[in-house]
Design an enzyme around this catalytic site. Structure first.
Site, PDB file in Angstrom:
ATOM      1  N   ASP A  94       0.830  -1.193   0.000  1.00  0.00           N
ATOM      2  CA  ASP A  94       0.000   0.000   0.000  1.00  0.00           C
ATOM      3  C   ASP A  94       0.878   1.261   0.000  1.00  0.00           C
ATOM      4  OD1 ASP A  94      -3.028   0.711   0.363  1.00  0.00           O
ATOM      5  OD2 ASP A  94      -1.998   2.023   1.778  1.00  0.00           O
TER       6      ASP A  94
ATOM      7  N   TYR B  96      -1.745  10.928   1.323  1.00  0.00           N
ATOM      8  CA  TYR B  96      -2.249  10.814  -0.045  1.00  0.00           C
ATOM      9  C   TYR B  96      -2.072  12.134  -0.789  1.00  0.00           C
ATOM     10  CZ  TYR B  96      -4.399   6.275   0.862  1.00  0.00           C
ATOM     11  OH  TYR B  96      -4.595   4.948   1.156  1.00  0.00           O
TER      12      TYR B  96
ATOM     13  N   HIS C  37      -5.967  -7.354   0.087  1.00  0.00           N
ATOM     14  CA  HIS C  37      -5.015  -6.265   0.255  1.00  0.00           C
ATOM     15  C   HIS C  37      -4.290  -6.313   1.600  1.00  0.00           C
ATOM     16  CE1 HIS C  37      -3.400  -2.304  -0.678  1.00  0.00           C
ATOM     17  NE2 HIS C  37      -3.854  -1.829   0.466  1.00  0.00           N
TER      18      HIS C  37
END
Length: 557
Positions: A283, A429, A530
């Protein structure tokens, strides 16, 4: 429609003229058409006649050559290592750390949960398709307040030795686990990097597995598992819950992009006396690990990930052109993980709203997540469901309880809550795409193009296709600029990948070699998602162990 798609895909991927060398976006687009015309013809005839695989491969190779010419790898400039703290005090000590869920924090959390408003009734048979199901959210919150054993979980987390040290002005927290080594085998440092929305404790079961000495391995691991800056106990805020005042410094400076996190992680390893090391990452951690491998390949002995992908321009060209004839780029058994692109686009549009929010206005959502356990849990649960197996969203609990020990997620939620770290975690992000603040995250040139284009209903299909191509061409010009240096730069570091069935991205090995030419291991599985550290820790640990063995052979060790 197929002609339009063919033209679109060819034009978008073949060549992008630098913004400084053309008088307008239209001039650049027209130059692209001229340069790409022979390739367009080859692809057109190979697809719209009887498909000739040899002709298509020849056309694809020609397109990739154009892409490589248009987007050459650039030498990396000198990378700054800024001081992130607000004070000049430099402390190089490594201090023991203990997780503590204070009574004040627990009381405050329970009060907020017990005094929440009634949740809006869910729609019939909607499951989690509109967002986190109110019934499951209520159950989750009630367990967090009344069933979750804060003391027992605190003891569990503290069973893993932890420390904290100041790197570039920030306190960085990390688990530091050394495998027993009664037979004097070589000790290999392994840096493990987590992602969003979990914490470093995502890897506790993997650590347990890697702590075991194996007869078939001539090495053991020393694992350093940090919280990324802005997550959990790294860059922590010590809160006095009675006065609601922050008592510790944290960075308030713009620019904590993944590569800056990577510099901090590299310096952490140097602080601990590890000049060379292996990396496992997933990730957000994969973006950090990739940056370390690009910036400091002499430091990284190998990079292993369960989130493998390349965003080099030639990879994007393969992805788009491969839609015309998938057998040219992907094995038949994995084609549904890559194509049709419309299905992938639908998945991302339906499930990546959180990404856009955190990448554009992270503080808007972060303030709510750090203040309300309802917002905190609702926002993150949907992420867990989507990244585990989106098919489970029709179920009330998103099929989470069948795949995880949910206390593990409560641990991560509680650490984030105690540290008020959701705003700073969400900012990672935005910082990853901070093209206006960080010259290393953008290309030189005039920046993005703004396109305003409308087609009348009487416009021919050909002109509509051309207009749409022009629009997407301009978007491509902008997208390629993001993280430009890192996107264009392959790394010689040995690389290994494990592809779980429900991972958010799948790419064939040929795609991965664009970025990581020294691919030593790649496994593709029919299960898992994930959050592999929680869901499939033994499989993940075994993949790390076998990959490192191959990387050791690569180095001649």
């Amino acid at each position: 429609m197929r002609v339009s798609a063919c033209l679109l895909l060819c034009l978008v991927v073949v060549k992008c003229v630098d913004g400084q060398t053309v008088s307008s976006p239209l001039a650049g687009f027209l130059q692209t058409v001229v340069d790409a015309f022979p390739v367009i013809c080859d692809v057109f005839f190979s697809v719209f006649g009887e498909v000739n695989e040899t002709a298509f491969q020849t056309a694809l190779s020609a397109a990739l050559r154009l892409v490589d010419l248009a987007f050459p790898a650039k030498p990396l400039p000198r990378v700054p290592e800024p001081w992130w703290g607000d004070h000049a005090k430099r402390d190089t000590s490594v201090r023991r750390f203990t997780v503590h869920f204070s009574d004040e924090m627990i009381t405050d959390l329970r009060h907020r949960i017990h005094n929440r408003r009634n949740l809006t009734h869910p729609l019939h048979n909607a499951g989690n398709t509109y967002g986190t199901h109110a019934g499951y959210l209520a159950h989750f919150l009630d367990y967090w307040a009344n069933g979750y054993d804060f003391g027992a979980r605190e003891d569990w987390l503290n069973s893993f030795p932890q420390s904290i040290t100041n790197i570039q002005g920030l306190d960085i927290h990390f688990i530091h686990a050394r495998a027993p080594n009664p037979h004097g085998k070589k000790v290999l440092p392994l840096l493990m990097l987590h992602g969003f929305p979990v914490t470093a404790f995502e890897f506790v079961y993997v650590i347990q597995d890697l702590m075991e000495e194996r007869d078939d391995c001539d090495f053991v691991f020393e694992m350093i598992v940090p919280h990324l800056p802005g997550y959990g106990y790294s860059e922590v805020r010590k809160i006095n819950f009675s006065s609601n005042i922050e008592e510790a410094e944290a960075t308030y400076k713009i620019g904590m992009a993944p590569y800056q996190m990577g510099i901090i992680m590299k310096n952490l390893m140097l602080r601990l006396g590890k000049p060379q090391f292996y990396i496992h990452a997933g990730d957000v951690g994969q973006a950090v690990g990739d940056a370390i491998a690009v910036l400091f390949p002499e430091r990284v002995l190998g990079l292993h990930t369960n989130f493998p992908f390349s965003t080099r321009p030639r990879t994007m060209a393969k992805l788009l052109l491969g839609q015309l004839y998938p057998p040219a780029v992907v094995e038949a058994q994995y084609e549904d993980r890559l194509y049709p692109l419309t299905a992938r686009l639908k998945f991302y549009l339906e499930n990546f709203g959180y990404f856009h929010m955190q990448a554009s206005k992270p503080d808007n959502v972060g303030h709510g997540l750090d203040d309300s356990p309802v917002a905190h849990a609702s926002w993150l649960i949907q992420n867990l469901i989507m990244a585990t197996d989106v098919a489970g969203e029709r179920l009330i609990d998103g099929n989470l309880s069948a795949n995880y020990n949910m206390d593990d997620f409560y641990d991560s939620f509680t650490v984030h809550w105690a540290c008020r770290s959701m705003t700073t975690a969400a900012r990672s992000y935005a910082e990853a795409l901070a093209v206006h603040q960080d010259p290393l995250s953008m290309s030189t040139g005039k920046g993005s193009y703004t396109v305003h284009w409308t087609c009348q209903s009487t416009t021919t299909a050909y002109v509509e296709a051309l207009a749409f191509c022009f629009y997407l061409y301009c978007l491509q010009c902008y997208a390629i600029r993001l993280n430009n240096y890192f996107n264009r730069t392959p790394t010689p570091v040995p690389f290994a990948a494990i592809n779980f069935r429900h991972e958010l991205i799948y790419q064939p090995d040929d795609f991965l070699r664009d970025k990581y030419p020294n691919l030593v291991q790649s496994n593709t599985l029919d299960f898992g998602g994930h959050f592999a550290g929680y869901q499939e820790p033994e499989v993940l640990a075994d993949s790390i162990r076998t990959a490192v063995a191959k990387m050791e052979q690569f180095h001649g060790n």
